[in-house]
Design a protein around this motif. Structure first.
Motif, PDB file in Angstrom:
ATOM      1  N   LEU A 116       0.818  -1.214   0.000  1.00 50.83           N
ATOM      2  CA  LEU A 116       0.000   0.000   0.000  1.00 50.83           C
ATOM      3  C   LEU A 116       0.851   1.264   0.000  1.00 50.83           C
ATOM      4  N   ARG A 117       1.959   1.250   0.728  1.00 49.18           N
ATOM      5  CA  ARG A 117       2.849   2.406   0.752  1.00 49.18           C
ATOM      6  C   ARG A 117       3.396   2.673  -0.649  1.00 49.18           C
ATOM      7  N   GLY A 118       3.811   1.637  -1.346  1.00 49.04           N
ATOM      8  CA  GLY A 118       4.305   1.806  -2.713  1.00 49.04           C
ATOM      9  C   GLY A 118       3.230   2.320  -3.650  1.00 49.04           C
ATOM     10  N   PHE A 119       2.009   1.823  -3.500  1.00 46.88           N
ATOM     11  CA  PHE A 119       0.894   2.281  -4.335  1.00 46.88           C
ATOM     12  C   PHE A 119       0.575   3.746  -4.071  1.00 46.88           C
ATOM     13  N   VAL A 120       0.524   4.133  -2.814  1.00 46.53           N
ATOM     14  CA  VAL A 120       0.198   5.518  -2.467  1.00 46.53           C
ATOM     15  C   VAL A 120       1.286   6.469  -2.958  1.00 46.53           C
ATOM     16  N   VAL A 121       2.539   6.095  -2.793  1.00 43.65           N
ATOM     17  CA  VAL A 121       3.638   6.945  -3.242  1.00 43.65           C
ATOM     18  C   VAL A 121       3.592   7.108  -4.760  1.00 43.65           C
ATOM     19  N   SER A 122       3.303   6.047  -5.487  1.00 48.36           N
ATOM     20  CA  SER A 122       3.236   6.164  -6.948  1.00 48.36           C
ATOM     21  C   SER A 122       2.063   7.044  -7.379  1.00 48.36           C
ATOM     22  N   GLN A 123       0.935   6.973  -6.690  1.00 43.83           N
ATOM     23  CA  GLN A 123      -0.214   7.826  -7.008  1.00 43.83           C
ATOM     24  C   GLN A 123       0.084   9.290  -6.694  1.00 43.83           C
ATOM     25  N   ILE A 124       0.777   9.549  -5.610  1.00 43.39           N
ATOM     26  CA  ILE A 124       1.138  10.928  -5.267  1.00 43.39           C
ATOM     27  C   ILE A 124       2.091  11.492  -6.304  1.00 43.39           C
ATOM     28  N   ASN A 125       3.077  10.714  -6.729  1.00 46.79           N
ATOM     29  CA  ASN A 125       4.019  11.181  -7.740  1.00 46.79           C
ATOM     30  C   ASN A 125       3.317  11.461  -9.060  1.00 46.79           C
ATOM     31  N   LYS A 126       2.375  10.618  -9.437  1.00 39.05           N
ATOM     32  CA  LYS A 126       1.633  10.820 -10.678  1.00 39.05           C
ATOM     33  C   LYS A 126       0.795  12.089 -10.605  1.00 39.05           C
ATOM     34  N   ALA A 127       0.121  12.312  -9.480  1.00 37.81           N
ATOM     35  CA  ALA A 127      -0.692  13.516  -9.313  1.00 37.81           C
ATOM     36  C   ALA A 127       0.182  14.763  -9.324  1.00 37.81           C
ATOM     37  N   GLN A 128       1.356  14.678  -8.746  1.00 40.43           N
ATOM     38  CA  GLN A 128       2.280  15.807  -8.714  1.00 40.43           C
ATOM     39  C   GLN A 128       2.768  16.146 -10.124  1.00 40.43           C
ATOM     40  N   GLN A 129       3.072  15.149 -10.926  1.00 34.04           N
ATOM     41  CA  GLN A 129       3.497  15.392 -12.302  1.00 34.04           C
ATOM     42  C   GLN A 129       2.370  15.984 -13.133  1.00 34.04           C
ATOM     43  N   ASP A 130       1.149  15.483 -12.961  1.00 31.81           N
ATOM     44  CA  ASP A 130      -0.001  16.031 -13.673  1.00 31.81           C
ATOM     45  C   ASP A 130      -0.218  17.494 -13.305  1.00 31.81           C
ATOM     46  N   PHE A 131      -0.091  17.815 -12.029  1.00 30.28           N
ATOM     47  CA  PHE A 131      -0.271  19.194 -11.575  1.00 30.28           C
ATOM     48  C   PHE A 131       0.792  20.103 -12.177  1.00 30.28           C
ATOM     49  N   GLN A 132       2.037  19.655 -12.200  1.00 31.01           N
ATOM     50  CA  GLN A 132       3.117  20.467 -12.751  1.00 31.01           C
ATOM     51  C   GLN A 132       2.934  20.692 -14.242  1.00 31.01           C
ATOM     52  N   GLN A 133       2.485  19.684 -14.970  1.00 32.32           N
ATOM     53  CA  GLN A 133       2.260  19.853 -16.400  1.00 32.32           C
ATOM     54  C   GLN A 133       1.088  20.788 -16.666  1.00 32.32           C
ATOM     55  N   GLN A 134       0.079  20.751 -15.811  1.00 33.62           N
ATOM     56  CA  GLN A 134      -1.106  21.565 -16.035  1.00 33.62           C
ATOM     57  C   GLN A 134      -0.846  23.036 -15.715  1.00 33.62           C
ATOM     58  N   TYR A 135      -0.103  23.331 -14.677  1.00 31.06           N
ATOM     59  CA  TYR A 135       0.038  24.702 -14.217  1.00 31.06           C
ATOM     60  C   TYR A 135       1.388  25.327 -14.502  1.00 31.06           C
ATOM     61  N   ASN A 136       2.288  24.635 -15.139  1.00 33.05           N
ATOM     62  CA  ASN A 136       3.570  25.219 -15.504  1.00 33.05           C
ATOM     63  C   ASN A 136       3.408  25.927 -16.840  1.00 33.05           C
ATOM     64  N   PRO A 137       3.614  27.248 -16.887  1.00 33.11           N
ATOM     65  CA  PRO A 137       3.387  27.962 -18.147  1.00 33.11           C
ATOM     66  C   PRO A 137       4.367  27.570 -19.247  1.00 33.11           C
ATOM     67  N   ASN A 138       5.502  27.009 -18.907  1.00 28.19           N
ATOM     68  CA  ASN A 138       6.485  26.630 -19.923  1.00 28.19           C
ATOM     69  C   ASN A 138       6.077  25.379 -20.683  1.00 28.19           C
ATOM     70  N   THR A 139       5.249  24.534 -20.089  1.00 23.66           N
ATOM     71  CA  THR A 139       4.857  23.299 -20.757  1.00 23.66           C
ATOM     72  C   THR A 139       3.554  23.426 -21.517  1.00 23.66           C
ATOM     73  N   ASN A 140       2.872  24.563 -21.423  1.00 23.21           N
ATOM     74  CA  ASN A 140       1.613  24.763 -22.131  1.00 23.21           C
ATOM     75  C   ASN A 140       1.925  25.171 -23.565  1.00 23.21           C
ATOM     76  N   THR A 141       1.873  24.225 -24.476  1.00 23.10           N
ATOM     77  CA  THR A 141       2.240  24.495 -25.871  1.00 23.10           C
ATOM     78  C   THR A 141       1.017  24.630 -26.763  1.00 23.10           C
ATOM     79  N   ASN A 142      -0.175  24.704 -26.191  1.00 24.35           N
ATOM     80  CA  ASN A 142      -1.382  24.795 -27.006  1.00 24.35           C
ATOM     81  C   ASN A 142      -1.527  26.145 -27.669  1.00 24.35           C
TER      82      ASN A 142
END
Length: 86
Positions: free
Chosen positions: A23-49
């Motif tokens: 469970l610890r491994g699963f939770v850590v992987s979900q947190i890392n995935k959510a953190q990457q999604d958040f950074q891609q969504q709100y980082n103005p440098n990665t918004n190429t649309n």
């Protein structure tokens, strides 16, 4: 009797520790995935649309349609007499 004791030991001691690691491994992987999604969504440098704009350039997304009357000779609205109330 020995078989029963081994099953009880597995259920109460080994299984919870193993479950804790999984469970610890699963939770850590979900947190890392959510953190990457958040950074891609709100980082103005990665918004190429949208293309990059210069400073002071205005982007118009909506232009309202012209009304039924001839809107080229519109001089303003209706005058309303104002009276101050004390």
């Amino acid at each position: 009797m020995l078989k029963f004791v081994l099953i009880v030991v597995l259920i109460f001691f080994v299984f919870p520790k193993l479950l804790k690691w999984v469970l610890r491994g699963f939770v850590v992987s979900q947190i890392n995935k959510a953190q990457q999604d958040f950074q891609q969504q709100y980082n103005p440098n990665t918004n190429t649309n949208r293309p990059k704009k210069r400073d002071g350039q205005v982007d118009v997304d909506f232009v309202p349609p012209k009304s039924g009357k001839n809107s080229d000779d519109f001089n303003g609205g209706e005058y309303i007499d104002y009276e101050e109330v004390k």
